[in-house]
Design a protein around this motif. Structure first.
Motif, PDB file in Angstrom:
ATOM      1  N   HIS A  90       1.455  31.157  -9.312  1.00  8.87           N
ATOM      2  CA  HIS A  90       0.801  31.703  -7.931  1.00  8.87           C
ATOM      3  C   HIS A  90       0.922  32.882  -7.499  1.00  8.87           C
ATOM      4  O   HIS A  90       0.585  33.451  -6.392  1.00  8.87           O
ATOM      5  N   GLY A  91       1.436  33.712  -8.441  1.00  7.66           N
ATOM      6  CA  GLY A  91       1.301  35.090  -8.558  1.00  7.66           C
ATOM      7  C   GLY A  91       2.573  36.025  -7.967  1.00  7.66           C
ATOM      8  O   GLY A  91       2.485  37.186  -7.328  1.00  7.66           O
ATOM      9  N   ALA A  92       3.557  35.232  -7.753  1.00  6.34           N
ATOM     10  CA  ALA A  92       5.058  35.926  -7.476  1.00  6.34           C
ATOM     11  C   ALA A  92       5.138  36.997  -8.370  1.00  6.34           C
ATOM     12  O   ALA A  92       4.990  36.824  -9.877  1.00  6.34           O
ATOM     13  N   ASP A  93       5.691  38.235  -8.165  1.00  4.33           N
ATOM     14  CA  ASP A  93       5.809  39.314  -9.339  1.00  4.33           C
ATOM     15  C   ASP A  93       7.146  39.323  -9.967  1.00  4.33           C
ATOM     16  O   ASP A  93       6.941  39.837 -10.792  1.00  4.33           O
ATOM     17  N   VAL A  94       8.024  38.965  -9.370  1.00  2.00           N
ATOM     18  CA  VAL A  94       9.262  39.088 -10.081  1.00  2.00           C
ATOM     19  C   VAL A  94       9.869  37.895  -9.717  1.00  2.00           C
ATOM     20  O   VAL A  94       9.923  36.893  -9.003  1.00  2.00           O
ATOM     21  N   VAL A  95      10.889  37.610 -11.138  1.00  5.13           N
ATOM     22  CA  VAL A  95      11.699  36.449 -10.763  1.00  5.13           C
ATOM     23  C   VAL A  95      13.136  36.747 -10.298  1.00  5.13           C
ATOM     24  O   VAL A  95      13.964  37.495 -10.637  1.00  5.13           O
ATOM     25  N   GLY A  96      13.532  35.986  -9.143  1.00  2.38           N
ATOM     26  CA  GLY A  96      14.818  35.986  -8.606  1.00  2.38           C
ATOM     27  C   GLY A  96      15.627  35.095  -9.032  1.00  2.38           C
ATOM     28  O   GLY A  96      15.483  34.185 -10.044  1.00  2.38           O
ATOM     29  N   GLY A  97      16.875  34.908  -8.342  1.00  4.03           N
ATOM     30  CA  GLY A  97      17.977  33.888  -8.751  1.00  4.03           C
ATOM     31  C   GLY A  97      19.060  33.967  -7.818  1.00  4.03           C
ATOM     32  O   GLY A  97      19.213  34.973  -7.084  1.00  4.03           O
ATOM     33  N   MET A  98      19.909  32.959  -7.888  1.00  4.51           N
ATOM     34  CA  MET A  98      21.034  32.897  -6.972  1.00  4.51           C
ATOM     35  C   MET A  98      22.164  32.145  -7.775  1.00  4.51           C
ATOM     36  O   MET A  98      22.581  31.238  -7.301  1.00  4.51           O
ATOM     37  N   PRO A  99      22.528  32.793  -9.141  1.00  2.00           N
ATOM     38  CA  PRO A  99      23.453  31.831  -9.788  1.00  2.00           C
ATOM     39  C   PRO A  99      24.871  31.262  -9.070  1.00  2.00           C
ATOM     40  O   PRO A  99      25.476  30.322  -9.590  1.00  2.00           O
TER      41      PRO A  99
ATOM     42  N   ASP B 187       9.790  41.108 -14.325  1.00  2.02           N
ATOM     43  CA  ASP B 187      10.918  41.908 -14.068  1.00  2.02           C
ATOM     44  C   ASP B 187      11.813  40.664 -13.383  1.00  2.02           C
ATOM     45  O   ASP B 187      11.499  39.797 -12.796  1.00  2.02           O
ATOM     46  N   VAL B 188      13.311  41.076 -13.374  1.00  2.00           N
ATOM     47  CA  VAL B 188      14.107  40.034 -12.652  1.00  2.00           C
ATOM     48  C   VAL B 188      14.959  40.925 -11.712  1.00  2.00           C
ATOM     49  O   VAL B 188      15.341  41.967 -11.621  1.00  2.00           O
ATOM     50  N   ASP B 189      15.131  40.179 -10.538  1.00  2.00           N
ATOM     51  CA  ASP B 189      15.808  40.493  -9.474  1.00  2.00           C
ATOM     52  C   ASP B 189      16.661  39.529  -8.646  1.00  2.00           C
ATOM     53  O   ASP B 189      16.118  38.827  -7.944  1.00  2.00           O
ATOM     54  N   MET B 190      18.036  39.305  -9.111  1.00  2.00           N
ATOM     55  CA  MET B 190      18.623  38.220  -8.438  1.00  2.00           C
ATOM     56  C   MET B 190      19.852  38.565  -7.500  1.00  2.00           C
ATOM     57  O   MET B 190      20.092  39.720  -7.440  1.00  2.00           O
ATOM     58  N   HIS B 191      19.963  37.557  -6.637  1.00  2.00           N
ATOM     59  CA  HIS B 191      21.185  37.894  -5.677  1.00  2.00           C
ATOM     60  C   HIS B 191      22.375  37.315  -6.635  1.00  2.00           C
ATOM     61  O   HIS B 191      22.407  36.250  -7.304  1.00  2.00           O
ATOM     62  N   VAL B 192      23.181  38.074  -6.614  1.00  2.00           N
ATOM     63  CA  VAL B 192      24.404  38.102  -7.530  1.00  2.00           C
ATOM     64  C   VAL B 192      25.806  38.024  -6.842  1.00  2.00           C
ATOM     65  O   VAL B 192      26.150  38.946  -6.383  1.00  2.00           O
ATOM     66  N   ASP B 193      26.492  37.007  -7.128  1.00  2.00           N
ATOM     67  CA  ASP B 193      27.850  37.058  -6.389  1.00  2.00           C
ATOM     68  C   ASP B 193      27.982  37.520  -4.967  1.00  2.00           C
ATOM     69  O   ASP B 193      28.867  38.347  -4.674  1.00  2.00           O
ATOM     70  N   GLU B 194      27.104  37.081  -4.204  1.00  2.00           N
ATOM     71  CA  GLU B 194      27.372  37.262  -2.757  1.00  2.00           C
ATOM     72  C   GLU B 194      28.218  36.582  -2.124  1.00  2.00           C
ATOM     73  O   GLU B 194      28.006  35.632  -1.177  1.00  2.00           O
ATOM     74  N   THR B 195      29.510  36.908  -2.368  1.00  2.00           N
ATOM     75  CA  THR B 195      30.723  36.227  -1.838  1.00  2.00           C
ATOM     76  C   THR B 195      31.768  37.031  -1.864  1.00  2.00           C
ATOM     77  O   THR B 195      32.135  38.014  -2.838  1.00  2.00           O
TER      78      THR B 195
ATOM     79  N   VAL C  17      20.277  43.745  -9.626  1.00  2.00           N
ATOM     80  CA  VAL C  17      21.058  42.512  -8.936  1.00  2.00           C
ATOM     81  C   VAL C  17      21.581  42.950  -7.571  1.00  2.00           C
ATOM     82  O   VAL C  17      21.629  44.097  -7.374  1.00  2.00           O
ATOM     83  N   GLY C  18      21.359  42.101  -6.804  1.00  2.00           N
ATOM     84  CA  GLY C  18      21.474  42.233  -5.223  1.00  2.00           C
ATOM     85  C   GLY C  18      22.993  41.890  -4.771  1.00  2.00           C
ATOM     86  O   GLY C  18      23.384  40.847  -5.329  1.00  2.00           O
ATOM     87  N   HIS C  19      23.224  42.545  -3.899  1.00  2.00           N
ATOM     88  CA  HIS C  19      24.490  42.336  -3.016  1.00  2.00           C
ATOM     89  C   HIS C  19      25.852  42.444  -3.905  1.00  2.00           C
ATOM     90  O   HIS C  19      26.576  43.482  -3.676  1.00  2.00           O
ATOM     91  N   VAL C  20      26.139  41.910  -4.961  1.00  2.00           N
ATOM     92  CA  VAL C  20      27.081  41.984  -5.739  1.00  2.00           C
ATOM     93  C   VAL C  20      28.619  42.158  -4.853  1.00  2.00           C
ATOM     94  O   VAL C  20      29.345  42.844  -5.386  1.00  2.00           O
ATOM     95  N   CYS C  21      28.598  41.421  -3.880  1.00  2.00           N
ATOM     96  CA  CYS C  21      29.928  41.602  -2.949  1.00  2.00           C
ATOM     97  C   CYS C  21      31.320  41.274  -3.571  1.00  2.00           C
ATOM     98  O   CYS C  21      32.110  41.843  -3.152  1.00  2.00           O
TER      99      CYS C  21
END
Ligand SMILES: [Zn+2]
Length: 443
Positions: free
Chosen positions: A202-211, A237-245, A271-275
Motif C-alpha cells: 500500500h505504499g509504505a516507504d520504509v520497513v520498520g521493526g521492533m525486535p 530502507d530499514v528504520d527500526m525501533h531498537v532496544d528501547e528499554t 536504528v531508533g532510540h537504542v536506550c
C-alpha cells in the motif's frame, strides 16, 4: 515552553519563481546572497543576487528579501515521529493502571493505553491529527518528515492510510514519508507479518521493526530477519525501533548490525532510540558502536521522549533514557534527533519544533562546545538528510531543492538558545510559513 508565535500576513518577495536573499548568515559564519530559481538554490555567494547568474535567471527588482544578517539554514528534517499517535493523549485515561504495568507513564503503560485509542481510529481521525502536527512542523521550519505508522492486528492499515491521507493534504508544504512499524511485534502479534507485507504494497516507504519487543532471542532474530527480507523484496530502507528499554542485556542492535552487513544494506538502515546501549557493559558497547560505524547505520536518538519514559525504575542515579550519543558521534556514527512523540501516551509535550528537540537533546547528551552544538544542528539537518539519501538535493548549496528557513538571530548557538521560530520557511522555493514574534516590556 509556550508558543509565542503568530503567523504573519503579507506576500514577501520570497514567493516568486525567481527570488533572492541578501545578507544571510550561514551556519559557518559567512555572509552570502542566495539566488533561488524554479524551486532550487541556483547560486550562493557574495554576488549571487546581483551578478550574472541573477541576471541570467531573470531576477527582478523587488524580488529580493533582505535577510538582515539572520541565520539561513536548510529546512529541518524530522526523521523519527509517530504522526498516527500524535494528539491522542487528551482522550486517554492517564490515571488508569494497566495489567502488568504498575507505573502509569512507562513504556509498557503507554503501549497498553494506546491499544484503546487505536481500536477507535478511523482514517479520517488519524489524518486530522497528523495534519495538525505536520503543519506545526512546517511552522517551525521542518519540511521533510518520516513517520512511523503502527501496523498490527489492532489498527490494521488504518494508521498508514490516515498518515498517507495527511501526507497528500500537506503535499504543498511538506514531504511526509511513512515507515511500516509493527508496534505489537511480529511473532507476538499473529497476523502482523501479513499486514507488514500489505503495508508495503500500500505504499509504505520504509520497513520498520521492533525486535526487542519479541519474547526470547530466537524470536528477536527472526523479527530482524523478517524486516530485512521485506526490505530486500521491496528495495526499501530499514528504520527500526531498537532496544528501547533500560535492560542492558537486550542486544538486538548487534543482530541489526549483523544483518545490515550480511545483506549489503550499508547506508540504508536507521536504528531508533537504542536506550539499552546506555545500560550495557562497555565492551559490548564499544564493539557494537564500531559495528554501526562500519555498517553505515544511522542512530535516531529521541531524547525528548526517552527522558520522560526511561529510567523510571531507577533510584538515585536515574538513567537519562538516551543512548550513548557522544560515544556514537565520536566513533563516526551519524546521530539524528527526532521529535518521536507529540501529546500521546508516551509523551505529553511536543509541538513539531526541531529547534526544541535539538535544545533538549543537547542538554541530555552534554553537547555544549561550539563543535558539539554543531553536531546538534547536524542531527536535525545533514544527518537525517543523509539517512534519507537526499544527496545534492539537500542543503544551502547550488542545485539543492530550496527548502530553507531564515532566522532573526545571526548564529546557530543564538538560534538554539533563544528558540524563536524562523521568520520564513520555504519548501522548493515557495514560501510556506512565516512567523512574527511580538514582545513588549513595560508597555
Ligand atoms: Zn519512536
Amino acid at each position: 515552553m509556550t508558543d509565542d508565535v503568530t503567523p504573519a500576513a503579507g506576500k514577501p518577495a520570497g514567493q516568486r519563481a525567481v527570488w533572492a536573499l541578501t545578507g544571510a548568515r550561514l551556519a559557518d559564519g559567512s555572509t552570502v546572497d542566495v539566488l533561488v530559481a524554479a524551486g532550487r538554490v541556483r547560486a550562493v555567494g557574495p554576488d549571487a543576487a546581483s551578478g550574472p547568474a541573477a541576471a541570467a535567471a531573470g531576477l527582478r527588482e523587488g524580488h529580493v528579501v533582505d535577510a538582515a544578517g539572520g541565520l539561513l539554514l536548510p529546512a529541518f528534517v524530522d526523521t523519527h515521529v509517530h504522526l498516527d499517535k500524535a494528539g491522542i493523549r487528551p482522550g486517554l485515561d492517564t490515571g488508569r493502571r494497566y495489567p502488568g504495568s504498575a507505573n502509569p507513564g512507562d513504556l509498557a503503560w503507554a503501549i497498553a493505553a494506546t491499544h484503546e485509542a487505536k481500536r477507535a481510529y478511523t482514517v479520517e481521525s488519524v489524518a486530522a491529527r497528523a495534519v495538525e502536527v505536520v503543519e506545526q512542523h512546517v511552522q517551525h521550519g521542518t519540511t521533510r518528515i518520516r513517520s512511523h505508522v503502527d501496523v498490527d492486528t489492532i489498527g490494521g492499515l488504518t494508521p498508514l492510510l490516515g498518515v498517507q491521507a495527511a501526507a497528500r493534504a500537506c503535499a504543498d508544504v511538506a514531504d511526509v514519508v511513512t515507515i511500516a512499524f509493527p508496534q505489537e511485534g511480529i511473532a507476538r502479534d499473529p497476523g502482523a507479518a501479513d499486514l507488514m507485507v500489505a503495508a508495503m504494497e500500500h505504499g509504505a516507504d520504509v520497513v520498520g521493526g521492533m525486535p526487542h519487543w519479541e519474547d526470547g532471542e530466537a524470536a528477536r532474530r527472526a523479527h530482524v530477519a523478517f524486516c530485512f527480507d521485506l526490505a530486500q523484496r521491496f528495495d526499501a530502507d530499514v528504520d527500526m525501533h531498537v532496544d528501547e528499554t533500560d535492560d542492558g542485556d537486550v542486544r538486538t542492535l548487534a543482530t541489526v548490525v549483523e544483518e545490515t552487513e550480511r545483506r549489503g544494506w550499508h547506508g540504508r538502515v536507521t536504528v531508533g532510540h537504542v536506550c539499552a546501549l546506555a545500560a550495557a557493559d562497555h565492551a559490548y558497547a564499544d564493539d557494537v558502536v564500531a559495528g554501526c560505524a562500519r555498517a553505515g547505520i544511522t542512530v535516531a536518538s529521541n531524547p525528548v521522549t526517552n527522558l520522560v519514559l526511561q529510567g523510571r525504575g531507577d533510584r538515585g542515579l536515574v538513567r537519562r533514557g538516551t543512548t550513548r550519543i557522544r560515544e556514537l558521534m565520536a566513533a563516526g556514527v551519524p546521530v539524528a534527533f527526532g521529535q518521536d512523540c507529540v501529546d500521546d501516551a508516551f509523551y505529553p509535550f511536543g509541538r513539531g519544533s526541531m529547534l526544541e528537540v535539538a535544545l533538549v537533546s543537547a542538554h541530555a547528551a552534554h553537547l555544549t562546545t561550539p563543535a558539539e552544538l554543531g553536531t546538534a544542528l547536524a542531527a536535525i539537518t545533514d544527518v537525517p538528510a543523509a539517512a534519507w539519501r537526499l544527496g545534492p538535493e539537500y542543503g544551502v548549496v547550488p542545485g539543492a531543492r530550496a527548502d530553507l528557513q531564515l532566522y532573526a538571530a545571526p548564529t546557530w548557538p543564538q538560534v538554539l538558545r533563544l528558540q524563536d521560530a524562523p521568520r520564513s520557511v520555504w519548501r522548493a522555493g515557495v514560501l510556506v510559513a512565516t512567523n512574527e514574534v511580538r514582545r513588549t516590556l513595560r508597555p
